[in-house]
Design a protein around this motif. Structure first.
Motif, PDB file in Angstrom:
ATOM      1  N   ARG A  25       0.825  -1.216   0.000  1.00  0.00           N
ATOM      2  CA  ARG A  25       0.000   0.000   0.000  1.00  0.00           C
ATOM      3  C   ARG A  25       0.857   1.264   0.000  1.00  0.00           C
ATOM      4  NH1 ARG A  25       0.502  -1.984   5.120  1.00  0.00           N
ATOM      5  NH2 ARG A  25       0.753  -0.488   6.847  1.00  0.00           N
ATOM      6  N   VAL A  26       0.186   2.364  -0.349  1.00  0.00           N
ATOM      7  CA  VAL A  26       0.703   3.712  -0.139  1.00  0.00           C
ATOM      8  C   VAL A  26      -0.243   4.389   0.835  1.00  0.00           C
ATOM      9  CG1 VAL A  26       1.166   5.960  -1.193  1.00  0.00           C
ATOM     10  CG2 VAL A  26       1.764   3.860  -2.429  1.00  0.00           C
ATOM     11  N   ILE A  72      -4.017   3.585  -0.530  1.00  0.00           N
ATOM     12  CA  ILE A  72      -4.350   2.875  -1.759  1.00  0.00           C
ATOM     13  C   ILE A  72      -3.606   1.548  -1.741  1.00  0.00           C
ATOM     14  CG2 ILE A  72      -2.516   4.044  -3.060  1.00  0.00           C
ATOM     15  CD1 ILE A  72      -4.236   3.821  -5.537  1.00  0.00           C
ATOM     16  N   ARG A  73      -4.301   0.481  -2.117  1.00  0.00           N
ATOM     17  CA  ARG A  73      -3.696  -0.842  -2.158  1.00  0.00           C
ATOM     18  C   ARG A  73      -2.998  -1.058  -3.506  1.00  0.00           C
ATOM     19  NH1 ARG A  73      -3.244  -2.807   2.796  1.00  0.00           N
ATOM     20  NH2 ARG A  73      -2.933  -4.856   1.836  1.00  0.00           N
ATOM     21  N   ILE A  74      -1.835  -1.702  -3.455  1.00  0.00           N
ATOM     22  CA  ILE A  74      -1.020  -1.966  -4.637  1.00  0.00           C
ATOM     23  C   ILE A  74      -0.877  -3.483  -4.785  1.00  0.00           C
ATOM     24  CG2 ILE A  74       1.173  -1.494  -5.788  1.00  0.00           C
ATOM     25  CD1 ILE A  74      -0.470   1.023  -5.097  1.00  0.00           C
ATOM     26  N   PRO A  75      -0.990  -4.032  -6.004  1.00  0.00           N
ATOM     27  CA  PRO A  75      -0.896  -5.482  -6.191  1.00  0.00           C
ATOM     28  C   PRO A  75       0.532  -6.011  -6.163  1.00  0.00           C
ATOM     29  CG  PRO A  75      -1.344  -4.425  -8.277  1.00  0.00           C
ATOM     30  CD  PRO A  75      -1.389  -3.333  -7.241  1.00  0.00           C
ATOM     31  N   ALA A  76       1.252  -5.638  -5.133  1.00  0.00           N
ATOM     32  CA  ALA A  76       2.606  -6.147  -4.877  1.00  0.00           C
ATOM     33  C   ALA A  76       2.890  -5.927  -3.404  1.00  0.00           C
ATOM     34  CB  ALA A  76       3.646  -5.426  -5.736  1.00  0.00           C
ATOM     35  N   ALA A 103      -1.616   5.578 -10.704  1.00  0.00           N
ATOM     36  CA  ALA A 103      -2.919   5.651 -10.062  1.00  0.00           C
ATOM     37  C   ALA A 103      -3.341   7.108  -9.975  1.00  0.00           C
ATOM     38  CB  ALA A 103      -2.874   5.039  -8.658  1.00  0.00           C
ATOM     39  N   ASP A 104      -4.612   7.339  -9.728  1.00  0.00           N
ATOM     40  CA  ASP A 104      -5.082   8.695  -9.486  1.00  0.00           C
ATOM     41  C   ASP A 104      -4.641   9.150  -8.103  1.00  0.00           C
ATOM     42  OD1 ASP A 104      -6.420   8.837 -11.927  1.00  0.00           O
ATOM     43  OD2 ASP A 104      -8.249   7.962 -11.083  1.00  0.00           O
ATOM     44  N   LYS A 105      -4.267  10.404  -7.997  1.00  0.00           N
ATOM     45  CA  LYS A 105      -3.951  10.972  -6.684  1.00  0.00           C
ATOM     46  C   LYS A 105      -5.196  10.917  -5.797  1.00  0.00           C
ATOM     47  CE  LYS A 105      -2.092  15.104  -4.471  1.00  0.00           C
ATOM     48  NZ  LYS A 105      -1.907  16.551  -4.582  1.00  0.00           N
TER      49      LYS A 105
END
Length: 268
Positions: free
Chosen positions: A211-212, A225-229, A265-267
């Motif tokens: 995530r960020v 935001i979740r990230i697929p890694a 991704a969108d801010k």
């Protein structure tokens, strides 16, 4: 829902340090262990690649025609058009330490963090500053110098094993005085790279956390935001977009086919 999209699969075990150049319309990032710099042009769907002098911690634009990068063999200035490069300087004398994250300050000085080279160096690393002529130490006794960001008279800095974001008073001469820890990361993962927007919000990449996270000036978490890694390494703001780098999991890419890629991704 803000769903990150894979922009460039770099096949990188450790993709890092995204930097956006609005005039060129490209995002720069580095593949540390593959010793590569990538210039990714999203509109044209073009990627330009440069080999570096050993493992490369970070790179920044030097105008629109050059890149300055910090690698195991030193700091170099690279011509984007020709690929020609010149050696500038080297601040590290210990062969078991390398450059890691880095960034320009608002005055154009280059901040260069360090970390262990192929081994962990607890509290033996440094955050340097170089103004083009001379260098100085900003923060000493770090272990894994990572995220750097600026807002008004503050420098934000991450030493990853602390699991915190430190805030420093940053004066006109480029001196840093520790103020306080403004963010403490909760849950899975540790803080890696980050960026700061024009309102002073911090976007922090969470290594081992997929995530960020977004924090306001008071250090309050206000979004993620979740990230697929699993291993999210860094993030940069590009207008209303975010560019996000990732690294492969220890077991390679089988369980995470997009890890080691650059996402957009969108801010939020």
């Amino acid at each position: 829902m803000n769903s990150p999209q894979l922009l460039f699969y770099a096949q990188s075990t450790l993709l890092e340090g995204p930097v956006w150049n609005k005039e060129l319309g490209c995002v720069l990032c580095v593949s540390i262990e593959q010793e590569r710099i990538f210039l990714v042009f999203p509109k044209e769907q073009v990627v330009k690649t440069f080999k570096t002098r050993g493992q490369v911690g970070f790179a920044v634009f030097d105008g629109n025609e050059h890149i300055i990068y910090a690698a195991y063999q030193g700091v170099f200035r690279l011509n984007i058009s020709t690929g020609d490069e010149v050696f500038l300087y080297h601040l590290i004398s210990d062969p078991t330490i390398r450059y890691n994250d880095g960034k320009r300050d608002p005055k154009g000085r280059l901040l260069l963090g360090t970390t262990g080279y192929k081994r962990f160096k607890e509290k033996q690393c440094t955050l340097y500053s170089h103004d083009g002529n001379s260098s100085k130490i900003l923060v000493s006794g770090t272990s894994i110098s990572n995220g750097i960001g600026f807002y008004k008279n503050f420098l934000y800095f991450i030493d990853t094993p602390t699991r915190k974001v430190g805030r420093y008073i940053y004066d006109e001469e480029g001196n840093a005085t520790f103020d306080k820890y403004i963010v403490s990361i909760e849950g899975e993962g540790v803080p890696d790279g980050m960026d700061v927007d024009t309102e002073g919000n911090l976007y922090v990449a969470i290594w081992g956390g997929s995530r960020v996270e977004k924090y306001n000036q008071a250090g309050e978490k206000i979004g993620e935001i979740r990230i697929p890694a699993l291993n999210v390494t860094s993030v940069c703001i590009a207008g209303e977009k975010l560019y996000i780098t990732t690294a492969m999991h220890d077991d390679g890419s089988e369980s995470e086919p997009m890890a080691g890629g650059l996402f957009v991704a969108d801010k939020f």
